[in-house]
Scaffold this motif. Structure first.
Motif, PDB file in Angstrom:
ATOM      1  N   ASP A  65     -39.244   5.410  13.541  1.00  0.00           N
ATOM      2  CA  ASP A  65     -40.527   5.063  13.599  1.00  0.00           C
ATOM      3  C   ASP A  65     -41.374   6.270  13.041  1.00  0.00           C
ATOM      4  O   ASP A  65     -42.472   6.255  12.435  1.00  0.00           O
ATOM      5  CB  ASP A  65     -40.851   4.953  15.139  1.00  0.00           C
ATOM      6  N   ALA A  66     -40.638   7.731  13.349  1.00  0.00           N
ATOM      7  CA  ALA A  66     -41.316   8.616  12.839  1.00  0.00           C
ATOM      8  C   ALA A  66     -41.545   8.685  11.439  1.00  0.00           C
ATOM      9  O   ALA A  66     -42.456   9.089  10.867  1.00  0.00           O
ATOM     10  CB  ALA A  66     -40.660  10.128  13.596  1.00  0.00           C
ATOM     11  N   ALA A  67     -40.227   8.431  10.811  1.00  0.00           N
ATOM     12  CA  ALA A  67     -40.266   8.362   9.215  1.00  0.00           C
ATOM     13  C   ALA A  67     -41.274   7.100   8.836  1.00  0.00           C
ATOM     14  O   ALA A  67     -41.790   7.557   7.627  1.00  0.00           O
ATOM     15  CB  ALA A  67     -38.685   8.155   8.779  1.00  0.00           C
ATOM     16  N   ARG A  68     -41.408   6.337   9.222  1.00  0.00           N
ATOM     17  CA  ARG A  68     -42.331   5.099   8.820  1.00  0.00           C
ATOM     18  C   ARG A  68     -43.682   5.454   9.139  1.00  0.00           C
ATOM     19  O   ARG A  68     -44.451   5.449   8.042  1.00  0.00           O
ATOM     20  CB  ARG A  68     -41.960   3.800   9.801  1.00  0.00           C
ATOM     21  N   PHE A 110     -52.939   9.303   2.317  1.00  0.00           N
ATOM     22  CA  PHE A 110     -53.346  10.588   1.891  1.00  0.00           C
ATOM     23  C   PHE A 110     -53.327  10.435   0.208  1.00  0.00           C
ATOM     24  O   PHE A 110     -54.259  10.865  -0.508  1.00  0.00           O
ATOM     25  CB  PHE A 110     -52.368  11.644   2.196  1.00  0.00           C
ATOM     26  N   LYS A 111     -52.387   9.883  -0.456  1.00  0.00           N
ATOM     27  CA  LYS A 111     -52.232   9.874  -1.780  1.00  0.00           C
ATOM     28  C   LYS A 111     -53.430   8.958  -2.347  1.00  0.00           C
ATOM     29  O   LYS A 111     -53.987   9.216  -3.329  1.00  0.00           O
ATOM     30  CB  LYS A 111     -50.855   9.339  -2.118  1.00  0.00           C
ATOM     31  N   LEU A 149     -44.796   8.677   8.773  1.00  0.00           N
ATOM     32  CA  LEU A 149     -45.164   9.598   8.008  1.00  0.00           C
ATOM     33  C   LEU A 149     -45.360   8.931   6.669  1.00  0.00           C
ATOM     34  O   LEU A 149     -46.161   9.542   5.729  1.00  0.00           O
ATOM     35  CB  LEU A 149     -43.579  10.585   7.997  1.00  0.00           C
ATOM     36  N   GLY A 150     -44.416   7.978   6.447  1.00  0.00           N
ATOM     37  CA  GLY A 150     -44.576   7.423   5.008  1.00  0.00           C
ATOM     38  C   GLY A 150     -46.126   6.708   4.760  1.00  0.00           C
ATOM     39  O   GLY A 150     -46.741   6.666   3.606  1.00  0.00           O
TER      40      GLY A 150
END
Length: 88
Positions: free
Chosen positions: A27-30, A39-40, A32-33
């Motif tokens: 969940d944290a990786a998702r 942001f991009k 963050l993605g």
């Protein structure tokens, strides 16, 4: 001595897994993605706006947003005035 070796990164990863646990990491990786994608897109949108303003020969100025006139707020009196108890 100024850079981190593989052992340092391994210790950091173990502490990270112990701190967050294996259940929360996907969940944290998702999230963050998602955050990086947002942001991009915001950065590219800002760059495109910068290019459009320099490409225009006479940039049109946008009028400032007008706010409605301020209204005076009067406090409402809902409490009864407090009276001092009579002493005998």
């Amino acid at each position: 001595m100024g850079s981190l070796s593989i052992w340092h990164w391994l210790i950091i990863a173990v502490v990270f897994v112990m701190f967050f646990g294996a259940k929360r990491m996907p969940d944290a990786a998702r999230s963050l993605g998602r955050s990086l994608r947002i942001f991009k897109s915001e950065v590219s949108q800002m760059q495109n706006e910068g290019k459009e303003s320099t490409d225009a020969s006479a940039p049109a100025q946008q009028p400032a947003a007008q706010l409605p006139p301020a209204q005076q707020v009067t406090p409402s009196v809902t409490e009864q005035p407090q009276t001092q108890p009579k002493t005998l």
